[in-house]
Write an enzyme that holds these catalytic residues in place. Structure first.
Site, PDB file in Angstrom:
ATOM      1  N   SER A 119       0.829  -1.215   0.000  1.00  0.00           N
ATOM      2  CA  SER A 119       0.000   0.000   0.000  1.00  0.00           C
ATOM      3  C   SER A 119       0.863   1.265   0.000  1.00  0.00           C
ATOM      4  O   SER A 119       0.339   2.374  -0.010  1.00  0.00           O
ATOM      5  CB  SER A 119      -0.912   0.011   1.228  1.00  0.00           C
ATOM      6  OG  SER A 119      -0.121   0.039   2.410  1.00  0.00           O
ATOM      7  N   TYR A 120       2.182   1.122   0.027  1.00  0.00           N
ATOM      8  CA  TYR A 120       3.058   2.298   0.082  1.00  0.00           C
ATOM      9  C   TYR A 120       3.122   3.004  -1.269  1.00  0.00           C
ATOM     10  O   TYR A 120       3.354   2.368  -2.294  1.00  0.00           O
ATOM     11  CB  TYR A 120       4.481   1.902   0.506  1.00  0.00           C
ATOM     12  CG  TYR A 120       4.636   1.568   1.981  1.00  0.00           C
ATOM     13  CD1 TYR A 120       3.552   1.603   2.845  1.00  0.00           C
ATOM     14  CD2 TYR A 120       5.881   1.229   2.499  1.00  0.00           C
ATOM     15  CE1 TYR A 120       3.703   1.299   4.189  1.00  0.00           C
ATOM     16  CE2 TYR A 120       6.048   0.924   3.856  1.00  0.00           C
ATOM     17  CZ  TYR A 120       4.952   0.957   4.689  1.00  0.00           C
ATOM     18  OH  TYR A 120       5.111   0.656   6.025  1.00  0.00           O
ATOM     19  N   GLY A 121       2.967   4.315  -1.206  1.00  0.00           N
ATOM     20  CA  GLY A 121       2.951   5.120  -2.428  1.00  0.00           C
ATOM     21  C   GLY A 121       1.612   5.816  -2.543  1.00  0.00           C
ATOM     22  O   GLY A 121       0.561   5.206  -2.341  1.00  0.00           O
ATOM     23  N   GLY A 132       2.484   1.317  -4.795  1.00  0.00           N
ATOM     24  CA  GLY A 132       3.415   0.239  -5.142  1.00  0.00           C
ATOM     25  C   GLY A 132       4.808   0.751  -5.494  1.00  0.00           C
ATOM     26  O   GLY A 132       5.707  -0.032  -5.810  1.00  0.00           O
ATOM     27  N   LYS A 163       4.604  -5.804   3.518  1.00  0.00           N
ATOM     28  CA  LYS A 163       3.372  -5.993   4.292  1.00  0.00           C
ATOM     29  C   LYS A 163       2.188  -5.932   3.324  1.00  0.00           C
ATOM     30  O   LYS A 163       2.084  -4.992   2.532  1.00  0.00           O
ATOM     31  CB  LYS A 163       3.250  -4.889   5.360  1.00  0.00           C
ATOM     32  CG  LYS A 163       4.385  -4.932   6.371  1.00  0.00           C
ATOM     33  CD  LYS A 163       4.247  -3.879   7.466  1.00  0.00           C
ATOM     34  CE  LYS A 163       4.389  -2.459   6.971  1.00  0.00           C
ATOM     35  NZ  LYS A 163       5.740  -2.144   6.429  1.00  0.00           N
TER      36      LYS A 163
END
Length: 326
Positions: free
Chosen positions: A55-57, A63, A89
């Protein structure tokens, strides 16, 4: 079940939440060369664990952190390459609820990385709001291990009560839990002092990862009530917390000066002395170099006692992650 290679975890890792996050950390694509230099510096200094999340970004950059890590790890040539461990994660999105959805999510992460995920982690527990959802997601994590798609399985934002339940479920399938990560720092001792999570992890042979060991930058000494504060949400939070942590910052500064270290290095070293693996973030080579300066030495018992006391007496603590379970 396949026999899997054991994961080797260093005493400190690097968090990559900021790599792709515009909202909180002001990321833009012009930073990528600097981030690659951060990656290279970390690996060559034995900081080989990189923590990310699918979920990063922000927005269209979703992504991005995984994509960058994939590119950097492929292009890296040098000392420590064989020890690079990428931990991702997988988010418990509402539309993910089957075991297969977790297997597919991990395969998508592997595609972005251009390699298998080493350590797959459940980003958060749904126990606080949708307990029915969690069973399938956890089954999917165990499937990934059984199918040899990952070397280890971990949990994030889990407390001891939930951890015991998951450990029992996994043990029935012969799947060990390698790590549990929680928000842990001098400003956030709750998971260890109140929930006693470290004691349970020690008993079960699980490594505790400390995320946000610098409390979003509050423990670096760079910010003060009168000085400049970060923009946006962080600035608002800092304005609330800084007045209540004066004595903690003073203690941190005193220990840092007597050690000829920075406040950040003392705060990170404190996490290491507590038997956790801190994963401070770094957006610049300077920050990475400073983080690396927390390695190779140790606070003594009296300094730890002083810092513990100052942490316990701080009037304001870091806000706990809303997904943290008991």
């Amino acid at each position: 079940m396949q026999t899997l290679q054991k994961l080797t975890l260093p005493s400190m890792g690097c968090g990559t939440w900021a790599w792709g996050n515009q909202l909180l950390w002001g990321y833009d694509e012009s930073m990528d060369d600097q981030l690659q230099a951060v990656f290279n510096l970390c690996v060559s200094n034995g900081v080989t664990l990189f923590d990310t999340g699918d979920s990063y970004g922000t927005g269209r950059l979703n992504g991005r952190s995984e994509l960058l890590l994939g590119r950097f790890s492929q292009e890296y040539v040098g000392l420590g390459k064989e020890n690079i461990c990428i931990a991702t994660k997988l988010a418990a999105y509402p539309w993910r609820w089957t075991r297969q959805s977790m297997v597919e999510a991990c395969k998508s992460s592997a595609q972005r990385l251009g390699r298998n995920v080493d350590l797959v982690q459940m980003h958060w527990s749904t126990a606080n709001y949708a307990p029915w959802q969690e069973g399938g997601l956890l089954d999917g994590l165990a499937d990934l291990y059984e199918q040899g798609l990952v070397k280890g399985v971990g949990l994030s934002n889990y407390g001891p009560k939930r951890l015991k339940q998951v450990q029992k479920k996994f043990a029935e399938r012969g799947v060990p839990i390698t790590t549990v990560q929680v928000q842990y720092s001098l400003l956030s001792t709750y998971p260890v002092t109140q929930l006693k999570l470290k004691d349970l992890c020690d008993e079960l042979g699980i490594k505790l990862i400390a995320y946000s060991p610098l409390a979003l930058g509050l423990l670096t000494g760079k910010y003060s009530e009168q000085g400049l504060l970060p923009k946006g949400i962080r600035g608002l939070l800092f304005r609330q917390i800084l007045p209540g942590m004066r004595s903690l910052l003073a203690c941190l500064q005193e220990v840092a000066q007597s050690r000829s270290k920075t406040m950040s290095q003392v705060a990170i070293n404190w996490c290491i002395c507590k038997g956790t693996i801190p994963i401070p973030g770094a957006k610049s080579v300077e920050q990475a170099r400073e983080n690396i300066g927390a390695l190779g030495w140790q606070l003594d018992a009296s300094e730890i006692v002083e810092l513990d006391r100052a942490a316990a007496n701080a009037d304001r603590k870091m806000v706990q992650n809303i997904f943290q379970t008991k």
